[in-house]
Motif scaffolding. Structure first.
Motif, PDB file in Angstrom:
ATOM      1  N   ILE A 257       0.852  -1.187   0.000  1.00 56.36           N
ATOM      2  CA  ILE A 257       0.000   0.000   0.000  1.00 56.36           C
ATOM      3  C   ILE A 257       0.893   1.243   0.000  1.00 56.36           C
ATOM      4  CG2 ILE A 257      -1.954   1.136   1.086  1.00 56.36           C
ATOM      5  CD1 ILE A 257      -2.462  -1.430   2.670  1.00 56.36           C
ATOM      6  N   PRO A 258       0.977   1.975  -1.113  1.00 60.18           N
ATOM      7  CA  PRO A 258       1.818   3.173  -1.162  1.00 60.18           C
ATOM      8  C   PRO A 258       1.438   4.213  -0.105  1.00 60.18           C
ATOM      9  CG  PRO A 258       1.185   2.503  -3.381  1.00 60.18           C
ATOM     10  CD  PRO A 258       0.374   1.658  -2.427  1.00 60.18           C
ATOM     11  N   ILE A 259       2.453   4.930   0.365  1.00 63.68           N
ATOM     12  CA  ILE A 259       2.252   6.040   1.291  1.00 63.68           C
ATOM     13  C   ILE A 259       2.070   7.302   0.451  1.00 63.68           C
ATOM     14  CG2 ILE A 259       3.206   7.347   3.221  1.00 63.68           C
ATOM     15  CD1 ILE A 259       4.906   4.886   3.891  1.00 63.68           C
ATOM     16  N   GLN A 260       0.939   7.926   0.608  1.00 65.50           N
ATOM     17  CA  GLN A 260       0.564   9.034  -0.273  1.00 65.50           C
ATOM     18  C   GLN A 260       1.354  10.303   0.028  1.00 65.50           C
ATOM     19  OE1 GLN A 260      -3.598  10.624  -0.235  1.00 65.50           O
ATOM     20  NE2 GLN A 260      -3.702   9.597  -2.213  1.00 65.50           N
ATOM     21  N   ASP A 261       1.818  10.969  -1.052  1.00 70.88           N
ATOM     22  CA  ASP A 261       2.494  12.271  -0.967  1.00 70.88           C
ATOM     23  C   ASP A 261       3.716  12.244  -0.054  1.00 70.88           C
ATOM     24  OD1 ASP A 261       0.828  13.564  -2.786  1.00 70.88           O
ATOM     25  OD2 ASP A 261      -0.639  14.092  -1.245  1.00 70.88           O
ATOM     26  N   HIS A 262       4.463  11.161  -0.116  1.00 66.28           N
ATOM     27  CA  HIS A 262       5.734  11.041   0.592  1.00 66.28           C
ATOM     28  C   HIS A 262       6.800  10.563  -0.399  1.00 66.28           C
ATOM     29  CE1 HIS A 262       3.376  11.424   4.235  1.00 66.28           C
ATOM     30  NE2 HIS A 262       4.448  11.304   4.992  1.00 66.28           N
ATOM     31  N   VAL A 263       8.015  11.090  -0.236  1.00 66.75           N
ATOM     32  CA  VAL A 263       9.130  10.689  -1.095  1.00 66.75           C
ATOM     33  C   VAL A 263      10.343  10.390  -0.217  1.00 66.75           C
ATOM     34  CG1 VAL A 263      10.680  11.337  -2.987  1.00 66.75           C
ATOM     35  CG2 VAL A 263       8.299  12.122  -3.000  1.00 66.75           C
ATOM     36  N   SER A 264      11.020   9.289  -0.536  1.00 70.54           N
ATOM     37  CA  SER A 264      12.251   8.909   0.159  1.00 70.54           C
ATOM     38  C   SER A 264      13.429   9.231  -0.751  1.00 70.54           C
ATOM     39  CB  SER A 264      12.243   7.413   0.488  1.00 70.54           C
ATOM     40  OG  SER A 264      13.446   7.030   1.113  1.00 70.54           O
ATOM     41  N   PHE A 265      14.419   9.958  -0.220  1.00 76.73           N
ATOM     42  CA  PHE A 265      15.544  10.418  -1.031  1.00 76.73           C
ATOM     43  C   PHE A 265      16.835   9.684  -0.675  1.00 76.73           C
ATOM     44  CE2 PHE A 265      12.631  14.076  -0.999  1.00 76.73           C
ATOM     45  CZ  PHE A 265      12.505  14.286  -2.369  1.00 76.73           C
ATOM     46  N   GLY A 266      17.612   9.413  -1.716  1.00 79.68           N
ATOM     47  CA  GLY A 266      18.942   8.847  -1.553  1.00 79.68           C
ATOM     48  C   GLY A 266      19.930   9.687  -2.340  1.00 79.68           C
ATOM     49  N   PHE A 267      20.914  10.264  -1.658  1.00 81.75           N
ATOM     50  CA  PHE A 267      21.870  11.171  -2.304  1.00 81.75           C
ATOM     51  C   PHE A 267      23.283  10.595  -2.203  1.00 81.75           C
ATOM     52  CE2 PHE A 267      24.845  14.833  -1.777  1.00 81.75           C
ATOM     53  CZ  PHE A 267      24.785  15.304  -3.087  1.00 81.75           C
ATOM     54  N   ILE A 268      23.979  10.532  -3.350  1.00 83.31           N
ATOM     55  CA  ILE A 268      25.363  10.059  -3.366  1.00 83.31           C
ATOM     56  C   ILE A 268      26.177  10.942  -4.310  1.00 83.31           C
ATOM     57  CG2 ILE A 268      24.733   7.656  -2.868  1.00 83.31           C
ATOM     58  CD1 ILE A 268      25.304   7.058  -5.821  1.00 83.31           C
ATOM     59  N   THR A 269      27.486  11.009  -4.050  1.00 84.20           N
ATOM     60  CA  THR A 269      28.407  11.689  -4.974  1.00 84.20           C
ATOM     61  C   THR A 269      29.475  10.703  -5.405  1.00 84.20           C
ATOM     62  OG1 THR A 269      29.829  12.490  -3.190  1.00 84.20           O
ATOM     63  CG2 THR A 269      28.014  13.920  -3.873  1.00 84.20           C
ATOM     64  N   SER A 270      30.009  10.948  -6.568  1.00 83.43           N
ATOM     65  CA  SER A 270      30.994  10.022  -7.126  1.00 83.43           C
ATOM     66  C   SER A 270      31.952  10.790  -8.040  1.00 83.43           C
ATOM     67  CB  SER A 270      30.290   8.908  -7.907  1.00 83.43           C
ATOM     68  OG  SER A 270      31.227   8.087  -8.577  1.00 83.43           O
ATOM     69  N   ASP A 271      33.168  10.252  -8.213  1.00 79.18           N
ATOM     70  CA  ASP A 271      34.110  10.894  -9.141  1.00 79.18           C
ATOM     71  C   ASP A 271      33.986  10.289 -10.544  1.00 79.18           C
ATOM     72  OD1 ASP A 271      35.089   8.409  -8.561  1.00 79.18           O
ATOM     73  OD2 ASP A 271      37.132   9.059  -8.079  1.00 79.18           O
ATOM     74  N   LYS A 272      33.152   9.267 -10.685  1.00 80.49           N
ATOM     75  CA  LYS A 272      32.920   8.640 -11.972  1.00 80.49           C
ATOM     76  C   LYS A 272      31.427   8.488 -12.200  1.00 80.49           C
ATOM     77  CE  LYS A 272      37.217   5.948 -11.801  1.00 80.49           C
ATOM     78  NZ  LYS A 272      37.816   4.578 -11.838  1.00 80.49           N
TER      79      LYS A 272
END
Length: 274
Positions: A257-272
């Protein structure tokens, strides 16, 4: 299975002065509040986008029907707990008047096989249920930090559903989303939409000589439990009215059951590039 409309007519013929009458559909006056207090620990990476979402999702009205006085009287006589809002609604819309002419009358009305109740065993969140967006910034040639924000590139529809086919699936879904909503305290819907152009002000910094990737996921609740089925009979013995349930069975069931109007974020940085 005898159609419910025919059952109502059959009941009215047999009972004479105690007809089972179907009323017009009425909207439930007790609506789920749009703002809920979560009973689950929500990670800091999960943000609400109710105000920012460019697609206005309809608020899911959870089935919180209150039994009428007559319905409460009938439910107390049942040998199996009944929570199905559709069945409760049918009893709420019924009229059965007690009259002296009913003395000595015997009648048994078969109302069909129903999903009677749902027993929740586990309610767990998957904060990365479905990936729905990727924002990308290349700062490999830069000398200072670059800031990036979440911007939804295309409209995304997130759908949930039952994990297996069961009888009375729509009734089962209503009972499951009600229990999951009560346990999680989160706004739930079996379908929710994230509109294109939806933005969030949260800042993510990309250092020089780095690439930044911001992934957005739609979170969902994984609900698991047991649904109970039975054949429902309305029994009249003189002035007495009661519900009798026969051939009771139980079946394990799960749902996303999706959670309405919510977003989960994943942030990464890379040199490639990734």
């Amino acid at each position: 299975m005898i159609k419910r409309t025919l059952l109502t007519c059959f009941c009215s013929v047999l009972i004479l002065s105690t007809p089972l009458l179907a009323a017009k559909d009425q909207k439930d006056t007790e609506k789920q509040s749009q703002t809920q207090t979560s009973k689950m620990e929500v990670p800091s990476s999960v943000l609400t986008i109710g105000k920012e979402n460019t697609y206005p999702n309809a608020v899911e009205d959870l089935p919180t029907l209150q039994p009428s006085e007559l319905t409460q009287e009938l439910l107390k006589t049942s040998n199996v707990p009944i929570e199905n809002p559709q069945l409760i609604k049918m009893f709420n819309e019924s009229s059965m008047n007690k009259t002296p002419t009913a003395i000595g009358m015997r009648a048994t009305i078969y109302l069909g096989e129903w999903a009677l109740n749902y027993d929740s065993a586990e309610t767990a969140a998957n904060w990365e249920y479905q990936k729905m967006n990727t924002n990308y910034v290349d700062n490999r040639g830069g000398k200072t930090n670059i800031q990036m924000h979440y911007v939804q590139e295309t409209q995304k529809t997130i759908k949930g559903g039952l994990t297996s086919n069961v009888p009375g699936a729509e009734d089962v879904k209503k009972m499951m989303i009600l229990k999951a909503g009560q346990k999680s305290g989160l706004p739930l819907a079996f379908e929710t939409v994230i509109g294109a152009g939806t933005k969030k002000d949260q800042v993510y910094n990309i250092a020089p000589k780095r690439l930044g990737y911001l992934y957005a996921y739609a979170p969902a609740i994984n609900e698991k439990g047991k649904v109970t089925y039975g054949e429902v009979y309305l029994v009249f013995k003189g002035m007495k009215r009661m519900i009798v349930v026969k051939n009771v069975t139980s079946q394990g069931i799960g749902a996303w059951i999706p959670i309405q109007d919510h977003v989960s974020f994943g942030f990464i940085t890379s040199d490639k590039p990734r």
